[in-house]
Motif scaffolding. Structure first.
Motif, mmCIF file in Angstrom:
data_model
loop_
_atom_site.group_PDB
_atom_site.id
_atom_site.type_symbol
_atom_site.label_atom_id
_atom_site.label_comp_id
_atom_site.label_asym_id
_atom_site.label_seq_id
_atom_site.Cartn_x
_atom_site.Cartn_y
_atom_site.Cartn_z
ATOM 1 N N MET A 248 1.045 0.348 4.545
ATOM 2 C CA MET A 248 2.252 -0.432 4.665
ATOM 3 C C MET A 248 2.667 -0.517 6.133
ATOM 4 O O MET A 248 2.670 0.461 6.849
ATOM 5 N N VAL A 249 3.037 -1.721 6.556
ATOM 6 C CA VAL A 249 3.475 -1.943 7.927
ATOM 7 C C VAL A 249 4.975 -1.672 8.017
ATOM 8 O O VAL A 249 5.751 -2.185 7.232
ATOM 9 N N GLU A 250 5.339 -0.835 8.972
ATOM 10 C CA GLU A 250 6.760 -0.525 9.154
ATOM 11 C C GLU A 250 7.350 -1.491 10.170
ATOM 12 O O GLU A 250 6.756 -1.760 11.206
ATOM 13 N N ARG A 251 8.519 -2.011 9.876
ATOM 14 C CA ARG A 251 9.218 -2.890 10.800
ATOM 15 C C ARG A 251 10.245 -2.089 11.577
ATOM 16 O O ARG A 251 10.885 -1.203 11.040
ATOM 17 N N ASN A 252 10.411 -2.433 12.820
ATOM 18 C CA ASN A 252 11.441 -1.813 13.629
ATOM 19 C C ASN A 252 12.604 -2.795 13.716
ATOM 20 O O ASN A 252 12.477 -3.877 14.285
ATOM 21 N N TYR A 253 13.739 -2.425 13.163
ATOM 22 C CA TYR A 253 14.876 -3.325 13.122
ATOM 23 C C TYR A 253 15.838 -3.129 14.289
ATOM 24 O O TYR A 253 16.886 -3.738 14.324
ATOM 25 N N SER A 254 15.480 -2.322 15.255
ATOM 26 C CA SER A 254 16.403 -2.058 16.355
ATOM 27 C C SER A 254 16.707 -3.314 17.166
ATOM 28 O O SER A 254 17.797 -3.466 17.687
ATOM 29 N N ASP A 255 15.747 -4.254 17.261
ATOM 30 C CA ASP A 255 16.005 -5.480 18.013
ATOM 31 C C ASP A 255 16.161 -6.685 17.092
ATOM 32 O O ASP A 255 16.111 -7.821 17.521
ATOM 33 N N ALA A 256 16.374 -6.427 15.806
ATOM 34 C CA ALA A 256 16.484 -7.506 14.822
ATOM 35 C C ALA A 256 17.922 -7.945 14.587
ATOM 36 O O ALA A 256 18.178 -8.736 13.706
ATOM 37 N N LYS A 257 18.840 -7.463 15.367
ATOM 38 C CA LYS A 257 20.246 -7.792 15.169
ATOM 39 C C LYS A 257 20.471 -9.288 15.420
ATOM 40 O O LYS A 257 19.997 -9.838 16.400
ATOM 41 N N PRO A 258 21.222 -9.930 14.537
ATOM 42 C CA PRO A 258 21.501 -11.360 14.715
ATOM 43 C C PRO A 258 22.448 -11.596 15.885
ATOM 44 O O PRO A 258 23.042 -10.667 16.427
ATOM 45 N N ASP A 259 22.604 -12.852 16.230
ATOM 46 C CA ASP A 259 23.518 -13.248 17.301
ATOM 47 C C ASP A 259 24.945 -13.201 16.766
ATOM 48 O O ASP A 259 25.403 -14.129 16.104
ATOM 49 N N LEU A 260 25.642 -12.124 17.021
ATOM 50 C CA LEU A 260 26.993 -11.945 16.483
ATOM 51 C C LEU A 260 28.034 -12.816 17.184
ATOM 52 O O LEU A 260 29.160 -12.928 16.715
ATOM 53 N N THR A 261 27.661 -13.484 18.271
ATOM 54 C CA THR A 261 28.606 -14.406 18.913
ATOM 55 C C THR A 261 28.722 -15.710 18.135
ATOM 56 O O THR A 261 29.651 -16.480 18.363
ATOM 57 N N SER A 262 27.794 -15.956 17.206
ATOM 58 C CA SER A 262 27.814 -17.211 16.459
ATOM 59 C C SER A 262 28.443 -17.059 15.072
ATOM 60 O O SER A 262 28.328 -17.949 14.244
ATOM 61 N N VAL A 263 29.113 -15.926 14.831
ATOM 62 C CA VAL A 263 29.745 -15.681 13.533
ATOM 63 C C VAL A 263 31.161 -15.142 13.736
ATOM 64 O O VAL A 263 31.502 -14.669 14.804
ATOM 65 N N THR A 264 31.967 -15.223 12.684
ATOM 66 C CA THR A 264 33.337 -14.722 12.721
ATOM 67 C C THR A 264 33.466 -13.544 11.775
ATOM 68 O O THR A 264 33.123 -13.668 10.597
ATOM 69 N N ARG A 265 33.927 -12.429 12.274
ATOM 70 C CA ARG A 265 34.107 -11.243 11.432
ATOM 71 C C ARG A 265 35.178 -11.529 10.386
ATOM 72 O O ARG A 265 36.233 -12.077 10.682
ATOM 73 N N LEU A 266 34.891 -11.156 9.142
ATOM 74 C CA LEU A 266 35.843 -11.319 8.052
ATOM 75 C C LEU A 266 36.570 -10.001 7.821
ATOM 76 O O LEU A 266 36.043 -8.930 8.128
ATOM 77 N N PRO A 267 37.776 -10.065 7.262
ATOM 78 C CA PRO A 267 38.488 -8.814 6.970
ATOM 79 C C PRO A 267 37.747 -8.018 5.903
ATOM 80 O O PRO A 267 36.869 -8.540 5.220
ATOM 81 N N SER A 268 38.092 -6.756 5.749
ATOM 82 C CA SER A 268 37.439 -5.918 4.746
ATOM 83 C C SER A 268 37.555 -6.560 3.373
ATOM 84 O O SER A 268 38.432 -7.392 3.124
ATOM 85 N N ALA A 269 36.681 -6.184 2.487
ATOM 86 C CA ALA A 269 36.543 -6.828 1.182
ATOM 87 C C ALA A 269 37.815 -6.784 0.344
ATOM 88 O O ALA A 269 38.019 -7.636 -0.505
ATOM 89 N N ASP A 270 38.664 -5.825 0.583
ATOM 90 C CA ASP A 270 39.881 -5.722 -0.230
ATOM 91 C C ASP A 270 41.029 -6.581 0.309
ATOM 92 O O ASP A 270 42.135 -6.541 -0.211
ATOM 93 N N LYS A 271 40.757 -7.368 1.356
ATOM 94 C CA LYS A 271 41.785 -8.231 1.933
ATOM 95 C C LYS A 271 41.354 -9.689 1.847
ATOM 96 O O LYS A 271 40.202 -10.028 2.058
ATOM 97 N N SER A 272 42.313 -10.539 1.573
ATOM 98 C CA SER A 272 42.062 -11.971 1.497
ATOM 99 C C SER A 272 41.973 -12.562 2.901
ATOM 100 O O SER A 272 42.605 -12.076 3.839
#
Length: 161
Positions: free
Chosen positions: A1-25
Motif C-alpha cells: 500500500m502506498v502511503e500519502r503524505n498530507y502535510s502539503d495537501a492543505k487546500p487554499d483557505l484564502t478561497s473559502v469562508t469559515r462557517l460558525p460551529s455546527a451548533d450555530k446558525s
C-alpha cells in the motif's frame, strides 16, 4: 500500500469562508439546510471520525453549495480535508489533495459526473464511477447533463474569477 503524505495537501483557505460551529446558525436558512445536508452526507462514511471545521467555498441558493470540511480521519489513508458538493445535483465528496480551491473541486465534480452521464447514456456499468443517487438510465443522464452544462457555463466561470 502506498502511503500519502498530507502535510502539503492543505487546500487554499484564502478561497473559502469559515462557517460558525455546527451548533450555530449562519443566519441564512438555505445555507444552513445545505450545510446540514453536507454534514449528514459525510456522517454516512465510517472514515470520518469527527468534523473539526467547516468552510463555505461557494453557494448559489437552491442550485449548488461547495463546502470544505476539516475532518478527523477514521483511517490513516484518508485526507483530513474533504470537499462536499450538495444542492440540486447529486451530492459527492472530493479529497482536497485532488482539488485545492472551490473552482478545482467543481471542475473535478463536473468531469466525474460527465463520465457517469456518458456511461449511463451508453448503458455501460457505472460501478467504478462517481456514485450518483439515481439509476443509471438515459433519462437520468439527460437530466444530470443539463445541470452539468449550467454549472460549466454559468457557475464555473464565476469561480475562476
Amino acid at each position: 500500500m502506498v502511503e500519502r503524505n498530507y502535510s502539503d495537501a492543505k487546500p487554499d483557505l484564502t478561497s473559502v469562508t469559515r462557517l460558525p460551529s455546527a451548533d450555530k446558525s449562519t443566519g441564512d436558512e438555505e445555507l444552513d439546510a445545505a450545510r446540514l445536508e453536507a454534514r449528514k452526507y459525510l456522517d454516512f462514511y465510517d472514515w470520518v471520525s469527527d468534523i473539526k471545521g467547516e468552510y463555505l467555498g461557494y453557494g448559489a441558493d437552491g442550485i449548488i453549495y461547495i463546502f470544505l470540511f476539516e475532518i478527523v480521519p477514521g483511517r490513516p489513508e484518508v485526507d483530513p480535508w474533504i470537499w462536499v458538493i450538495v444542492g440540486d445535483v447529486p451530492p459527492t465528496y472530493l479529497p482536497a489533495v485532488d482539488a485545492k480551491t472551490p473552482y478545482e473541486a467543481l471542475d473535478g465534480y463536473i468531469g466525474a459526473m460527465e463520465e457517469w452521464v456518458e456511461a449511463a447514456r451508453r448503458g455501460d456499468s457505472v460501478a467504478d464511477l462517481i456514485p450518483v443517487n439515481v439509476p443509471a438510465s438515459p433519462a437520468n443522464a439527460e437530466m444530470l447533463d443539463s445541470r452539468l452544462k449550467f454549472l460549466d457555463e454559468r457557475v464555473l466561470p464565476e469561480l475562476r474569477e
